[in-house]
Design a protein around this motif. Structure first.
Motif, short mmCIF file in Angstrom:
data_model
loop_
_atom_site.label_atom_id
_atom_site.label_comp_id
_atom_site.label_asym_id
_atom_site.label_seq_id
_atom_site.Cartn_x
_atom_site.Cartn_y
_atom_site.Cartn_z
N VAL A 63 0.82 -1.20 0.00
CA VAL A 63 0.00 0.00 0.00
C VAL A 63 0.86 1.26 0.00
O VAL A 63 0.57 2.23 -0.70
CB VAL A 63 -0.95 0.00 1.22
N THR A 64 1.93 1.25 0.75
CA THR A 64 2.74 2.47 0.89
C THR A 64 3.44 2.85 -0.41
O THR A 64 3.89 4.00 -0.55
CB THR A 64 3.80 2.28 1.99
N LEU A 65 3.53 1.93 -1.36
CA LEU A 65 4.14 2.25 -2.65
C LEU A 65 3.18 2.96 -3.59
O LEU A 65 3.60 3.51 -4.61
CB LEU A 65 4.62 0.95 -3.34
N ALA A 66 1.89 2.95 -3.27
CA ALA A 66 0.88 3.47 -4.19
C ALA A 66 0.94 4.99 -4.27
O ALA A 66 1.23 5.68 -3.30
CB ALA A 66 -0.50 3.02 -3.74
N ASP A 67 0.64 5.50 -5.48
CA ASP A 67 0.54 6.95 -5.68
C ASP A 67 -0.72 7.50 -5.02
O ASP A 67 -0.75 8.65 -4.59
CB ASP A 67 0.52 7.26 -7.18
#
Length: 601
Positions: A558-562
Motif C-alpha cells: 500500500v505504501t508504494l501506491a501513488d
C-alpha cells in the motif's frame, strides 16, 4: 440432488413443436445424407416385402410341379441385395449421427465458454459438463436413426398392411385389432420413458458436479479425512442415476417386447382363423403362408416405429437439457481479439498503443442479483494513468467487485464505469479485455506446460518477451530447475507448483500481454518476503508506464501506491496518500496500525 441452482435445476418443459424444432436444427445440415440413408433403407425394406410374394409364387409353383430354380435364385438375390443396401445405409446413418454429436458439442462448448460470469456462478460446472458429454450423446440416435426409422418403418408398415389387405381383408382385420390393442398400451408408457431418462441424466450431471468439487479440492478432501464421505455423496448420485436408468430400461423393455407379443398373438389368431378360411376354401394355402410371412415381416417396421418413438422420448429429455444450456445468457460478442487488439508489445509489461489507461467510477451501484443486497452504494473515484492505485478496506467492502466491473464480468446496476473516458459498455468487449492484464486472487494456473500458461493471454509472444518477463517475475530460477524447462507440465490447476510460484506465473502471464491497465487482486499474498520485494519492484516499474490497480492487504504494498482508495460497506470513504490517510481517516489508520503490529511480530 442439487442440480443447477436458482430454480433452473429442472429442464424446461418443451412443447412438441419446440422439441422438433430443436431436433431439426441439429438434423438440418445433414438432411441430404440422412435422406440417402433413408432411401437405401427403403430399398432394403422393399426387397424384404418382395420375399413373401416370391414365397407365395414358390408354393404355387410346387403345386403345379414347375421348376423352382429361378424363384430360389430370385429369393437369394433379394436377400443378398437387401442386406448389402441396408448395410451401406446403416453406415451412412451411424457416421452422420457421430457428426451430429460433434457439431452439437462444438456449438455447446463455444456457447458455454462465452457465458456471462453470473450465469456460470449460478450453475454447477459438473452439470454443464455432463450436458456437453452425456446429453449430446443421446442426440446420436434421435436425430438420425429415429427419424429414418420412423419414416422407413411407417412406409414399410403401410406397404405391408396394403399387401396383406390385398391378400385377405379378414385376416388383416384380425392382425390390426391385436396391434392396436397392444399399441395403445405401449403409448401409455412412452411419457414414463422420457421422465425416467430426464431424471437419469440429471443424476449423471450430479455425479460430474460432485466429482468436480472433490477433485477441485483434492488436498483438502484428503487432509480432512473426507474420502469416505465424498465417496458416499458420489455413490448416492450414482445410485440415483442407476435407479432412474433401471426405470427407463424397464419401460423401454416393456415397449420393445410388446412388439413380439403383438406379432405372436396375431400369428396365433391368424393361424386359427386363416386355417378355418383355408378349410372353407375362402383362401389358398399359399395365400395363408404368404400372409404369415408378411405378419412376421411386420415385426421389423413395427419395431422401428416403437424404437423411433422410444428414442424420441429419450432424446427429448436430452434436447430439453441442451436447450436449457443454450438459453443461458452469453456475452454479446465472441471473445476473439479484433485485428491488433491483443497484439503483444515487445518487452512485455510496457504500455500498449495509446499509453496508460484511465479509470473512472461515477456513482456506481451494483448487486449480483435482484434478490441480493447491494455491494456498491454509489462508488465514485478517478484514476488517471499511469501510476499505482491501491484499494484497501475490510473484507466485503467491494474491492474485488471493482475489478469485475472494469472487466465487464458484471454490469453495473447504476452509474457508469469509464475506461479512457468511455463507458465500458460502449467498448468492443475483446478490445476492452485486450487492454487489461488481470491477476485473480487465487492466481489460477491451467493444466498444461509452463509455456502454455505464460502465453495464455498472448499466444504470439516472442521468445525475447518470454525471457524478459521470466526475469522480471523472478521465474528464471524456477525454469532452470524444472526438468523440461518451459515445457514442463505443471499439473492439474498447477498442482506441481507452490502457491508463490503460481502467483508469479499469473503475474508474468498478465505482464506478457503488455496491458495498458493492470489489475492485481492481492497478487503477492502467497509470496515470501524476498520474492514479494522483487515483485513489488516489478509492479512499481510497470506503474511508470501503465495504470496499475491493486487490491492490497499488506502495508508494504500500500505504501508504494501513488494514491489509496479506502472502501467500506460498498462506498469510498477516502482517497489520498498513505500519510494523508493515516492522519485523516480513522478506518485507514486502524488498518495501518493493525498491519504495523502484524509485521512487527
Amino acid at each position: 440432488m442439487s442440480g443447477i441452482e436458482s430454480g433452473v435445476d429442472t429442464p424446461p418443459e418443451l412443447s412438441a413443436r419446440e422439441t422438433w424444432r430443436a431436433l431439426y436444427r441439429h438434423f438440418r445440415p445433414h438432411r441430404r445424407v440422412v435422406a440417402l440413408g433413408a432411401f437405401l433403407a427403403l430399398v432394403g425394406a422393399a426387397t424384404g416385402l418382395a420375399q413373401p410374394l416370391a414365397a407365395k409364387a414358390l408354393v404355387d409353383r410346387l403345386g403345379e410341379d414347375g421348376s423352382i430354380t429361378g424363384i430360389l435364385l430370385l429369393l437369394t438375390g433379394l436377400v443378398l441385395f437387401g442386406t448389402a443396401v441396408e448395410s451401406v445405409g446403416s453406415y451412412l446413418l451411424e457416421r452422420t449421427a457421430e457428426s451430429v454429436v460433434l457439431a452439437a458439442r462444438r456449438t455447446l462448448i463455444g456457447r458455454l465458454l462465452r457465458l456471462r460470469l453470473p450465469e456460470v456462478e449460478r450453475t454447477q460446472p459438473g452439470d454443464l459438463m455432463s450436458r456437453v458429454t452425456s446429453d449430446t450423446t443421446l442426440l446420436r440416435a434421435v436425430t438420425t436413426q429415429s427419424i429414418v426409422m420412423a419414416a422407413t418403418g411407417g412406409l414399410a408398415f403401410v406397404a405391408t398392411i396394403v399387401l396383406m389387405g390385398v391378400m385377405d381383408v379378414v385376416l388383416l382385420g384380425v392382425t390390426l385389432g391385436v396391434i392396436v390393442l397392444i399399441g395403445g398400451a405401449v403409448a401409455l408408457v412412452m411419457p414414463k420413458i422420457a421422465e425416467a431418462t430426464r431424471r437419469s441424466q440429471e443424476a449423471v450431471g450430479e455425479i460430474s458436479t460432485v466429482l468436480e468439487r472433490a477433485f477441485g479440492a483434492f488436498r483438502t478432501v484428503k487432509a480432512s479425512g473426507a474420502e469416505e464421505r465424498e465417496s458416499a455423496v458420489v455413490e448416492a448420485a450414482a445410485q440415483e442415476a442407476w435407479r432412474h436408468g433401471v426405470r427407463s430400461a424397464k419401460w423401454q423393455s416393456l415397449a420393445s417386447t410388446s412388439v413380439g407379443l403383438a406379432v405372436q398373438v396375431s400369428f396365433l389368431a391368424v393361424l386359427g382363423i386363416g386355417g378355418a378360411r383355408v378349410a372353407s376354401g375362402a383362401i389358398s394355402v399359399s395365400t395363408l403362408i404368404a400372409f404369415l410371412l408378411f405378419l412376421f415381416y411386420l415385426i421389423d417396421p413395427v419395431s422401428k416405429l416403437v424404437s423411433a418413438v422410444t428414442q424420441y422420448q429419450v432424446g427429448s429429455a436430452a434436447v430439453a437439457r441442451i436447450t436449457q444450456a443454450e438459453r443461458l445468457e452469453t456475452e454479446e460478442e465472441a471473445l476473439v481479439d479484433p485485428a491488433g487488439a491483443g497484439e503483444v508489445v515487445a518487452g512485455a509489461g510496457g504500455a500498449g498503443a495509446g499509453g496508460a489507461a484511465s479509470v473512472t467510477f461515477e456513482d456506481v451501484t451494483f448487486r449480483y442479483r435482484e434478490d441480493l443486497p447491494y455491494v456498491h452504494h454509489g462508488v465514485s473515484f478517478e484514476v488517471p494513468g499511469p501510476g499505482m492505485t491501491a484499494f484497501v478496506g475490510p473484507s466485503g467492502a467491494g474491492k474485488t467487485t471493482v475489478f469485475g466491473l472494469i472487466e465487464r464480468f458484471y454490469e453495473a446496476t447504476g452509474g457508469r464505469v469509464l475506461v479512457d473516458g468511455k463507458d465500458v459498455r460502449d467498448w468492443p468487449l475483446a478490445a476492452l479485455r485486450a487492454t487489461i492484464g488481470y491477476v485473480e486472487q487465487d492466481a489460477p494456473v491451467l493444466a498444461g506446460t509452463l509455456r502454455e500458461n505464460l502465453v495464455f493471454a498472448a499466444p504470439d509472444a516472442s521468445e525475447e518477451a518470454i525471457r524478459n518477463v521470466l526475469l522480471r517475475s523472478r521465474l528464471d530460477g524456477l525454469v532452470e530447475r524444472l526438468p523440461d524447462g518451459l515445457e514442463t507440465l505443471v499439473g492439474h490447476r498447477g498442482s506441481k507448483l507452490s502457491g508463490g510460484e503460481r502467483q508469479r506465473v499469473a503475474i508474468a502471464r498478465a505482464l506478457l500481454r503488455g496491458p495498458r491497465l493492470l489489475l492485481l487482486d492481492e497478487a503477492t499474498s502467497q509470496l515470501d518476503a524476498v520474492n514479494e520485494m522483487a515483485l513489488r519492484d516489478v509492479v512499481a516499474e510497470a506503474a511508470r508506464e501503465v495504470t496499475v490497480l491493486v487490491v492490497a492487504h499488506r502495508l508494504s504494498t500500500v505504501t508504494l501506491a501513488d494514491r489509496i482508495v479506502v472502501m467500506d460497506a460498498g462506498k469510498v470513504r477516502a482517497v489520498g496518500t498513505h500519510d494523508q490517510l493515516v492522519a485523516e481517516d480513522p478506518l485507514y489508520g486502524e488498518l495501518a496500525a493493525t498491519q504495523f503490529l502484524a509485521s512487527a511480530r
